[in-house]
Motif scaffolding. Structure first.
Motif, PDB file in Angstrom:
ATOM      1  N   LEU A  21       0.838  -1.201   0.000  1.00 52.30           N
ATOM      2  CA  LEU A  21       0.000   0.000   0.000  1.00 52.30           C
ATOM      3  C   LEU A  21       0.872   1.249   0.000  1.00 52.30           C
ATOM      4  CD1 LEU A  21      -2.687  -1.056   2.613  1.00 52.30           C
ATOM      5  CD2 LEU A  21      -2.894  -1.044   0.131  1.00 52.30           C
ATOM      6  N   VAL A  22       0.421   2.267  -0.701  1.00 49.37           N
ATOM      7  CA  VAL A  22       1.158   3.521  -0.766  1.00 49.37           C
ATOM      8  C   VAL A  22       1.300   4.106   0.639  1.00 49.37           C
ATOM      9  CG1 VAL A  22      -0.864   4.979  -1.211  1.00 49.37           C
ATOM     10  CG2 VAL A  22       1.378   5.710  -1.984  1.00 49.37           C
ATOM     11  N   GLY A  23       2.484   4.596   0.954  1.00 48.48           N
ATOM     12  CA  GLY A  23       2.732   5.187   2.264  1.00 48.48           C
ATOM     13  C   GLY A  23       3.070   4.181   3.337  1.00 48.48           C
ATOM     14  N   THR A  24       3.004   2.885   3.037  1.00 48.32           N
ATOM     15  CA  THR A  24       3.255   1.810   4.005  1.00 48.32           C
ATOM     16  C   THR A  24       2.598   2.136   5.347  1.00 48.32           C
ATOM     17  OG1 THR A  24       5.389   1.463   2.913  1.00 48.32           O
ATOM     18  CG2 THR A  24       5.025   0.271   4.955  1.00 48.32           C
ATOM     19  N   PRO A  25       1.274   2.053   5.416  1.00 52.76           N
ATOM     20  CA  PRO A  25       0.576   2.380   6.665  1.00 52.76           C
ATOM     21  C   PRO A  25       1.089   1.534   7.831  1.00 52.76           C
ATOM     22  CG  PRO A  25      -0.975   2.011   4.876  1.00 52.76           C
ATOM     23  CD  PRO A  25       0.371   1.608   4.369  1.00 52.76           C
ATOM     24  N   ASP A  26       1.083   2.117   9.020  1.00 53.86           N
ATOM     25  CA  ASP A  26       1.564   1.411  10.203  1.00 53.86           C
ATOM     26  C   ASP A  26       0.679   0.228  10.543  1.00 53.86           C
ATOM     27  OD1 ASP A  26       3.775   3.208  10.839  1.00 53.86           O
ATOM     28  OD2 ASP A  26       2.181   4.676  11.192  1.00 53.86           O
TER      29      ASP A  26
END
Length: 133
Positions: A45-50
């Motif tokens: 996913l874009v931004g590599t969510p936490d």
């Protein structure tokens, strides 16, 4: 002027963690307490969510107030190298906005949790419950 040598400052900054931080662990604990299951740091996913909750099509970013320019006491710029820090933090904010826009376009619900919010777990829990309601 910085109060420590450039080598010491570099060592200090290199030790700053980006994953599994204390605020992130607090949020994960609260979410787990709600009986929800999640995936950590999904690079697809874009931004590599936490935190990613695929079942709920939801992602959570846990942001450090300083690193992402929050408007609280923890988000203040240092007195040294202000231009450098200002540019760096603004680049982080632009990247955050881009990731949120793209995730929402792809059908994800996005929540931002600030480091300072983790200091009041009861209030944060109410916010999380509302997000997942």
């Amino acid at each position: 002027m910085d109060t420590v040598s450039p080598e010491t400052r570099s060592r200090i900054m290199a030790a700053v963690r980006t994953r599994h931080t204390a605020p992130e662990r607090i949020v994960r604990s609260l979410i787990h307490g709600l009986g929800l299951r999640f995936v950590l740091h999904d690079r697809r996913l874009v931004g590599t969510p936490d935190i990613v909750l695929p079942r709920h099509r939801a992602v959570i970013f846990v942001h450090g107030c300083f690193w992402h320019g929050h408007e609280c006491s923890r988000g203040k710029l240092p007195n040294t190298r202000r231009e450098f820090w200002s540019e760096k933090i603004e680049a982080n904010r632009r990247r955050d906005r881009h990731a949120v826009r793209r995730l929402r376009r792809e059908g994800w619900r996005v929540m931002m949790v600030w480091e300072c919010e983790t200091k009041e777990p009861t209030r944060l829990m109410r916010r999380l419950k509302k997000f997942f309601a």
